[in-house]
Design a protein around this motif. Structure first.
Motif, PDB file in Angstrom:
ATOM      1  N   SER A  23       0.835  -1.212   0.000  1.00  0.00           N
ATOM      2  CA  SER A  23       0.000   0.000   0.000  1.00  0.00           C
ATOM      3  C   SER A  23       0.866   1.258   0.000  1.00  0.00           C
ATOM      4  O   SER A  23       0.622   2.205  -0.744  1.00  0.00           O
ATOM      5  N   ARG A  27       1.669   4.394  -2.993  1.00  0.00           N
ATOM      6  CA  ARG A  27       1.427   5.816  -2.694  1.00  0.00           C
ATOM      7  C   ARG A  27       2.690   6.653  -2.874  1.00  0.00           C
ATOM      8  O   ARG A  27       2.650   7.745  -3.443  1.00  0.00           O
ATOM      9  N   THR A  95      -5.447  -1.317  -6.296  1.00  0.00           N
ATOM     10  CA  THR A  95      -4.917  -0.059  -5.763  1.00  0.00           C
ATOM     11  C   THR A  95      -4.383   0.803  -6.899  1.00  0.00           C
ATOM     12  O   THR A  95      -4.617   2.019  -6.941  1.00  0.00           O
ATOM     13  N   ARG A  98      -7.492   2.237  -8.878  1.00  0.00           N
ATOM     14  CA  ARG A  98      -8.347   3.213  -8.196  1.00  0.00           C
ATOM     15  C   ARG A  98      -7.561   4.478  -7.844  1.00  0.00           C
ATOM     16  O   ARG A  98      -8.071   5.586  -7.991  1.00  0.00           O
ATOM     17  N   ARG A 126     -17.641   2.767  -7.363  1.00  0.00           N
ATOM     18  CA  ARG A 126     -17.308   3.433  -6.103  1.00  0.00           C
ATOM     19  C   ARG A 126     -16.274   4.556  -6.268  1.00  0.00           C
ATOM     20  O   ARG A 126     -16.253   5.489  -5.492  1.00  0.00           O
ATOM     21  N   PRO A 165     -16.574   1.261   3.167  1.00  0.00           N
ATOM     22  CA  PRO A 165     -15.261   1.597   3.731  1.00  0.00           C
ATOM     23  C   PRO A 165     -14.178   1.170   2.747  1.00  0.00           C
ATOM     24  O   PRO A 165     -14.075  -0.001   2.421  1.00  0.00           O
ATOM     25  N   SER A 166     -13.417   2.099   2.216  1.00  0.00           N
ATOM     26  CA  SER A 166     -12.371   1.745   1.247  1.00  0.00           C
ATOM     27  C   SER A 166     -11.270   2.792   1.244  1.00  0.00           C
ATOM     28  O   SER A 166     -11.497   3.956   0.905  1.00  0.00           O
ATOM     29  N   ALA A 167     -10.065   2.350   1.607  1.00  0.00           N
ATOM     30  CA  ALA A 167      -8.914   3.256   1.573  1.00  0.00           C
ATOM     31  C   ALA A 167      -8.584   3.636   0.134  1.00  0.00           C
ATOM     32  O   ALA A 167      -8.067   4.722  -0.126  1.00  0.00           O
ATOM     33  N   GLN A 168      -8.895   2.748  -0.794  1.00  0.00           N
ATOM     34  CA  GLN A 168      -8.591   3.050  -2.194  1.00  0.00           C
ATOM     35  C   GLN A 168      -9.468   4.187  -2.701  1.00  0.00           C
ATOM     36  O   GLN A 168      -8.996   5.090  -3.401  1.00  0.00           O
ATOM     37  N   ARG A 193      -7.157   2.267   6.354  1.00  0.00           N
ATOM     38  CA  ARG A 193      -5.723   2.604   6.422  1.00  0.00           C
ATOM     39  C   ARG A 193      -5.475   4.044   5.967  1.00  0.00           C
ATOM     40  O   ARG A 193      -6.106   4.510   5.013  1.00  0.00           O
ATOM     41  N   ILE A 313      -9.142  -6.428   6.619  1.00  0.00           N
ATOM     42  CA  ILE A 313      -9.624  -6.892   5.314  1.00  0.00           C
ATOM     43  C   ILE A 313      -8.643  -7.813   4.596  1.00  0.00           C
ATOM     44  O   ILE A 313      -9.031  -8.855   4.068  1.00  0.00           O
ATOM     45  N   ASP A 314      -7.358  -7.493   4.597  1.00  0.00           N
ATOM     46  CA  ASP A 314      -6.403  -8.320   3.844  1.00  0.00           C
ATOM     47  C   ASP A 314      -5.938  -9.543   4.640  1.00  0.00           C
ATOM     48  O   ASP A 314      -5.289 -10.429   4.093  1.00  0.00           O
ATOM     49  N   GLU A 337     -17.612  -7.707   1.156  1.00  0.00           N
ATOM     50  CA  GLU A 337     -16.533  -7.118   0.373  1.00  0.00           C
ATOM     51  C   GLU A 337     -15.513  -8.180  -0.078  1.00  0.00           C
ATOM     52  O   GLU A 337     -14.895  -8.048  -1.126  1.00  0.00           O
ATOM     53  N   LYS A 341     -12.837  -9.108  -4.039  1.00  0.00           N
ATOM     54  CA  LYS A 341     -11.377  -8.899  -3.993  1.00  0.00           C
ATOM     55  C   LYS A 341     -10.757  -9.590  -5.209  1.00  0.00           C
ATOM     56  O   LYS A 341     -11.447  -9.836  -6.195  1.00  0.00           O
ATOM     57  N   ARG A 389      -3.360 -14.035  -1.906  1.00  0.00           N
ATOM     58  CA  ARG A 389      -3.542 -14.259  -0.457  1.00  0.00           C
ATOM     59  C   ARG A 389      -4.159 -15.632  -0.176  1.00  0.00           C
ATOM     60  O   ARG A 389      -3.910 -16.224   0.880  1.00  0.00           O
TER      61      ARG A 389
HETATM   62  C1  S3P Z   1      -5.685  -1.105  -0.078  1.00  0.00           C
HETATM   63  C2  S3P Z   1      -6.931  -1.026   0.462  1.00  0.00           C
HETATM   64  C3  S3P Z   1      -7.794  -2.191   0.669  1.00  0.00           C
HETATM   65  C4  S3P Z   1      -6.997  -3.487   0.629  1.00  0.00           C
HETATM   66  C5  S3P Z   1      -6.055  -3.534  -0.529  1.00  0.00           C
HETATM   67  C6  S3P Z   1      -5.071  -2.376  -0.473  1.00  0.00           C
HETATM   68  C7  S3P Z   1      -4.926   0.141  -0.288  1.00  0.00           C
HETATM   69  O1  S3P Z   1      -8.760  -2.226  -0.361  1.00  0.00           O
HETATM   70  O2  S3P Z   1      -7.851  -4.604   0.599  1.00  0.00           O
HETATM   71  O3  S3P Z   1      -5.329  -4.750  -0.540  1.00  0.00           O
HETATM   72  O4  S3P Z   1      -3.712   0.078  -0.532  1.00  0.00           O
HETATM   73  O5  S3P Z   1      -5.551   1.212  -0.201  1.00  0.00           O
HETATM   74  P1  S3P Z   1     -10.124  -1.365  -0.261  1.00  0.00           P
HETATM   75  O6  S3P Z   1      -9.764   0.056  -0.223  1.00  0.00           O
HETATM   76  O7  S3P Z   1     -10.884  -1.722  -1.503  1.00  0.00           O
HETATM   77  O8  S3P Z   1     -10.795  -1.838   0.977  1.00  0.00           O
END
Ligand code: S3P
Length: 430
Positions: A23, A27, A95, A98, A126, A165-168, A193, A313-314, A337, A341, A389
């Motif tokens: 991740s 970034r 990642t 998105r 999304r 809920p999605s950090a991406q 995250r 999640i992971d 969710e 994946k 995974r």
């Molecule tokens: C990630 C966010 C998570 C995670 C993925 C990496 C990221 O996905 O499952 O492996 O780096 O932002 P989601 O944002 O879809 O939950």
């Protein structure tokens, strides 16, 4: 590599390090491309997913050199990307797709983002919805799947509350926010995250978090940086689990990312009885880093549901595959969710656990894996459905089974951890 045979093992012990966090590597690479000047990223992830990000950045006119685990990115500034001559291929990486969608929303050109069969089946509405609200034009297959053709625009700031809920998705909006007039905000009802927020601050962006809301101001410029990526806790988890499967085991995993938005797995394992301790903890570029020590101990089992799902999640594939090795089993709910994946992880887990003789109940939003089956699992042929995974989780579960297992298409582990099988093999005592 196609098939991989996993023989049962007695113990796992010693010291190891795992690749740089996936991740964080994505970034740092993206922000380095948008910064002005040369950034060096040390311990850059070896994951195929992160190579996909670098390749897409190259197609956008960015020079990237990789030497061992150091990536040097020659940033061209927020307005320095060039219109790509070819499609941008994110391959298996959600990642990459998105986050880059967010960046492309603010450009003056059109670019097409595509991916492999798995990624082209994953939900993209999304990210499309908030980016369209900001002013980008996005065309997608059947209005929701990749390939995505993104035509950037002069964006306007939005205040957005994440429905999933999605950090991406949060990250896509924050990256687009660098190009949007005004201040963009993202509110997350369930915390995910926060590497994007921390990385944006490192590169000098105007980002602020208060409570559940992150705000980002438009541009004006990002500064090139020298950075080191912590090792990936989501990869380390397979080794923690191996130590919990095999009595007498003892491991030390060094330099691991310990960001509190990623360490719920350590708390969960500890609550189940795993003796875990953290040593040499320090802060680097806003990220906590340290060594994780673990010894084998019997595990109680437990339930994952509600907001904990997003925090774990992971790690859920590994947790589910640990289920038979626990006293009361593992139950996962509220985790629909997982079906979108890299594979339908609920179906893949249930299928392969049953192949090993475990008792599993499958639900639309999760599964329940019966415990007290440690000595009873049998070696089996495992189909990871192309999902890294799942392949790694079952390689670990297979260590405590009777007789050999075979993981089909085991090469898919390279999506996050190219040397997984050799690293595992070196630490095992058979
Ligand atoms: C990630 C966010 C998570 C995670 C993925 C990496 C990221 O996905 O499952 O492996 O780096 O932002 P989601 O944002 O879809 O939950």
């Amino acid at each position: 590599m196609s098939k991989q045979t996993i023989a049962p093992a007695k113990t796992i012990s010693g010291g190891l390090s795992v690749p740089g966090d996936k991740s964080i590597s994505h970034r740092y690479a993206i922000l380095a491309a948008l910064a002005e000047g040369r950034s060096e990223i040390h311990n850059f992830s070896a994951a195929a997913d992160c190579r996909s990000t670098l390749e897409c950045l190259r197609r956008l006119g960015i020079t990237v050199d990789v030497e061992k685990d150091r990536a040097t990115v020659h940033g061209r500034g927020l307005r320095g990307l060039k219109p790509p001559k070819k499609k941008l291929d994110a391959e298996n990486s959600g990642t990459t797709m998105r986050l880059l969608a967010g960046v492309l929303a603010g450009q003056w050109f059109t670019a097409v983002l595509t991916g492999d069969d798995s990624l082209r089946r994953r939900p993209m509405r999304r990210v499309m919805e908030p980016l369209a609200q900001m002013g980008a034009q996005i065309r997608a297959r059947d209005a929701e799947f990749a390939p995505l053709a993104i035509t950037g625009a002069a964006l306007k700031a939005i205040d957005y509350t994440l429905p999933v809920p999605s950090a991406q998705v949060k990250s896509a909006i924050l990256l687009a926010g660098l190009y949007a007039l005004g201040t963009t905000s993202v509110t997350e009802p369930v915390r995910t995250r926060d590497h994007t927020e921390l990385a944006l601050a490192e590169f000098g962006a105007g980002v602020r978090t208060s409570g559940a809301t992150v705000r980002i101001a438009c541009g004006p410029r990002l500064e090139a940086r020298q950075l080191a990526v912590p090792s990936d806790i989501s990869s380390a988890v397979f080794f923690l689990a191996a130590a919990l499967v095999l009595p007498g085991s003892n491991l030390l995993i060094s330099g691991c990312g310990l960001n509190p938005t990623r360490t719920a797995i350590l708390d969960f394992l500890a609550t189940m009885g795993a003796p875990i301790s953290l040593v040499n903890v320090s802060m680097r570029h806003g990220e906590l880093v340290g060594d994780i020590a673990i010894r084998h101990a019997p595990l109680a089992g437990g339930v994952v549901s509600g907001p904990l799902v997003a925090q774990l999640i992971d790690e859920l594939p590994m947790l589910a595959a640990l289920g038979p090795y626990t006293e009361q089993g593992i139950e996962i709910r509220d985790a629909r969710e997982l079906r979108v994946k890299e594979s339908d992880r609920i179906a893949a887990l249930a299928e392969n656990l049953r192949r090993m003789g475990a008792k599993v109940e499958e639900f639309p939003d999760g599964l329940k894996v019966e415990g007290k089956s440690a000595g009873k699992l049998r070696g089996a042929e495992i189909d990871p459905h192309g999902d890294h995974r799942i392949a790694m989780a079952f390689a670990v579960a297979a260590l405590g089974a009777q007789r050999n297992s075979r993981i089909l298409d085991a090469g898919c582990a390279a999506v996050s951890f190219p040397d997984f099988f050799s690293t595992l093999d070196q630490l095992l005592d058979r």
